[in-house]
Design a protein around this motif. Structure first.
Motif, PDB file in Angstrom:
ATOM      1  N   LEU A  66      -2.711  -9.416   6.620  1.00 49.39           N
ATOM      2  CA  LEU A  66      -1.854 -10.604   6.539  1.00 49.39           C
ATOM      3  C   LEU A  66      -2.380 -11.593   5.499  1.00 49.39           C
ATOM      4  O   LEU A  66      -1.593 -12.232   4.786  1.00 49.39           O
ATOM      5  CB  LEU A  66      -1.755 -11.283   7.907  1.00 49.39           C
ATOM      6  CG  LEU A  66      -0.936 -10.574   8.979  1.00 49.39           C
ATOM      7  CD1 LEU A  66      -0.935 -11.397  10.269  1.00 49.39           C
ATOM      8  CD2 LEU A  66       0.498 -10.332   8.517  1.00 49.39           C
ATOM      9  N   GLY A  67      -3.694 -11.737   5.430  1.00 45.73           N
ATOM     10  CA  GLY A  67      -4.269 -12.632   4.436  1.00 45.73           C
ATOM     11  C   GLY A  67      -3.941 -12.195   3.018  1.00 45.73           C
ATOM     12  O   GLY A  67      -3.579 -13.018   2.168  1.00 45.73           O
ATOM     13  N   ARG A  68      -4.044 -10.888   2.761  1.00 41.52           N
ATOM     14  CA  ARG A  68      -3.686 -10.386   1.430  1.00 41.52           C
ATOM     15  C   ARG A  68      -2.189 -10.528   1.178  1.00 41.52           C
ATOM     16  O   ARG A  68      -1.775 -10.860   0.063  1.00 41.52           O
ATOM     17  CB  ARG A  68      -4.105  -8.915   1.296  1.00 41.52           C
ATOM     18  CG  ARG A  68      -5.616  -8.692   1.305  1.00 41.52           C
ATOM     19  CD  ARG A  68      -5.945  -7.309   0.752  1.00 41.52           C
ATOM     20  NE  ARG A  68      -5.249  -6.262   1.484  1.00 41.52           N
ATOM     21  CZ  ARG A  68      -5.752  -5.584   2.498  1.00 41.52           C
ATOM     22  NH1 ARG A  68      -6.993  -5.863   2.926  1.00 41.52           N
ATOM     23  NH2 ARG A  68      -5.058  -4.634   3.100  1.00 41.52           N
ATOM     24  N   LEU A  69      -1.406 -10.282   2.236  1.00 35.38           N
ATOM     25  CA  LEU A  69       0.046 -10.372   2.086  1.00 35.38           C
ATOM     26  C   LEU A  69       0.472 -11.798   1.749  1.00 35.38           C
ATOM     27  O   LEU A  69       1.390 -12.003   0.949  1.00 35.38           O
ATOM     28  CB  LEU A  69       0.724  -9.899   3.372  1.00 35.38           C
ATOM     29  CG  LEU A  69       2.241  -9.721   3.338  1.00 35.38           C
ATOM     30  CD1 LEU A  69       2.618  -8.648   2.328  1.00 35.38           C
ATOM     31  CD2 LEU A  69       2.767  -9.343   4.723  1.00 35.38           C
ATOM     32  N   ALA A  70      -0.192 -12.792   2.356  1.00 36.08           N
ATOM     33  CA  ALA A  70       0.135 -14.189   2.072  1.00 36.08           C
ATOM     34  C   ALA A  70      -0.150 -14.546   0.621  1.00 36.08           C
ATOM     35  O   ALA A  70       0.466 -15.471   0.067  1.00 36.08           O
ATOM     36  CB  ALA A  70      -0.661 -15.106   3.007  1.00 36.08           C
ATOM     37  N   GLN A  71      -1.038 -13.808  -0.019  1.00 38.69           N
ATOM     38  CA  GLN A  71      -1.358 -14.044  -1.423  1.00 38.69           C
ATOM     39  C   GLN A  71      -0.541 -13.156  -2.365  1.00 38.69           C
ATOM     40  O   GLN A  71      -0.770 -13.160  -3.572  1.00 38.69           O
ATOM     41  CB  GLN A  71      -2.854 -13.794  -1.659  1.00 38.69           C
ATOM     42  CG  GLN A  71      -3.761 -14.697  -0.826  1.00 38.69           C
ATOM     43  CD  GLN A  71      -5.225 -14.336  -0.955  1.00 38.69           C
ATOM     44  OE1 GLN A  71      -5.596 -13.470  -1.768  1.00 38.69           O
ATOM     45  NE2 GLN A  71      -6.082 -14.971  -0.178  1.00 38.69           N
ATOM     46  N   GLY A  72       0.399 -12.398  -1.788  1.00 35.31           N
ATOM     47  CA  GLY A  72       1.219 -11.514  -2.611  1.00 35.31           C
ATOM     48  C   GLY A  72       0.527 -10.229  -2.995  1.00 35.31           C
ATOM     49  O   GLY A  72       0.957  -9.546  -3.937  1.00 35.31           O
TER      50      GLY A  72
END
Length: 316
Positions: A72-78
């Motif tokens: 999720l953390g990586r996803l929030a950064q695209g």
């Protein structure tokens, strides 16, 4: 305007929660994939020690909740991760493939709506006469024909037989708008026909119900032009088809993914097939999440269209 903004705010509040649930479902399901990311990255010749070191370095041995939070953390950064070797950002592959899938889906959506309205309205206005019976026959045939099989038939008849359209491939609209339309014409038809067939039956049923209401007889008795009466009836009759259309967008997206493979279109379908074939979990995961997000956004747009079609919903 206030009702429109209120409904939009409701949907926008729910949208992140739905997207979060989808990310959890997709992440958990793909964790059970038999493919080993270390094997895909290092190749067959890698030793068990090297694979274990790769798994430890990339956090593959961490508990599932930890990996999900990191995802999720990586996803929030695209950041959707890297593809299998040769490594490339998944987001770059999606940015290249997704526009084509949306072009095909939007063309199929427009075609499906036009065909559904034509068959449904004509069938309701000529109820139980030969235009209505012909429309019913066409709708039954359209629902029964799978999009991939229809695509094969279209290639055989109109591409190989009559040489009117290409058998496959994609032309950028910036290079040649006419050739772009020709390259997507058959895939759009194959994708749209099943949806148009099911929607036409709903349009006809809704139109018939509205035509039998008292306000139609009153409007006709007061001398209103028939075209004006039919326009008002159609506006009220579109509520149910619009509801179903929002759900059918998911079918259009999935149908486009399948049809792209048949027509050799470099869209999301080809991307997912490549990911599944190569055991590339990150690529499949990113593609599925992108399609899911597109589905949620389109359904939000359809929900807002309710207010435009029928003012009675604004009071809810």
């Amino acid at each position: 305007m206030f009702a429109f903004l209120r409904l939009a705010a409701r949907r926008l509040v729910v949208l992140p929660l739905m997207l979060l649930g989808i990310t959890l479902l997709v992440f958990v399901v793909l964790q059970f994939s038999p493919n080993d990311p270390a094997y895909n990255a290092l190749g067959e010749s890698a030793s068990p020690e090297a694979r274990a070191a790769y798994a430890a370095a990339h956090g593959l041995d961490d508990p599932l909740p930890v990996r999900y939070v990191r995802f999720l953390g990586r996803l929030a950064q695209g950041d959707l991760g890297q593809t299998a070797p040769p490594a490339a950002p998944v987001i770059d592959r999606i940015v290249t493939a997704f526009p084509l899938t949306m072009q095909l889906t939007l063309l199929a959506l427009v075609l499906a709506v036009v065909l559904a309205l034509a068959l449904g309205v004509v069938g309701a206005l000529y109820r139980d006469r030969w235009p209505d019976q012909l429309g019913r026959l066409l709708s039954i045939a359209g629902v029964a024909i799978p999009s991939f099989w229809l695509g094969i038939l279209l290639i055989q008849e109109f591409a190989l037989g009559l040489d009117l359209f290409p058998t496959g491939g994609y032309v950028n609209p910036a290079d040649s708008p006419g050739e772009w339309l020709r390259s997507l014409a058959l895939p759009a038809i194959a994708t749209a026909v099943p949806v148009a067939a099911s929607l036409s039956r709903l349009v006809r049923t809704s139109m018939v119900e509205e035509l039998d209401r008292d306000y139609v007889r009153t409007a006709t008795g007061n001398g209103l032009p028939r075209a004006v009466v039919i326009r008002g009836v159609l506006r009220n009759a579109l509520i149910t088809p619009l509801t179903v259309l929002g759900l059918r967008v998911g079918y259009l997206l999935s149908g486009a993914v399948v049809v792209e493979t048949i027509f050799d279109l470099p869209g999301m379908g080809k991307l997912i097939l490549e990911g599944v074939t190569n055991g590339d979990v990150a690529l499949v995961q990113g593609a599925v999440l992108t399609i899911a997000l597109a589905f949620l956004v389109v359904n939000l747009v359809v929900d807002l269209l309710y207010l435009v079609v029928n003012p009675r919903i604004r009071a809810v």
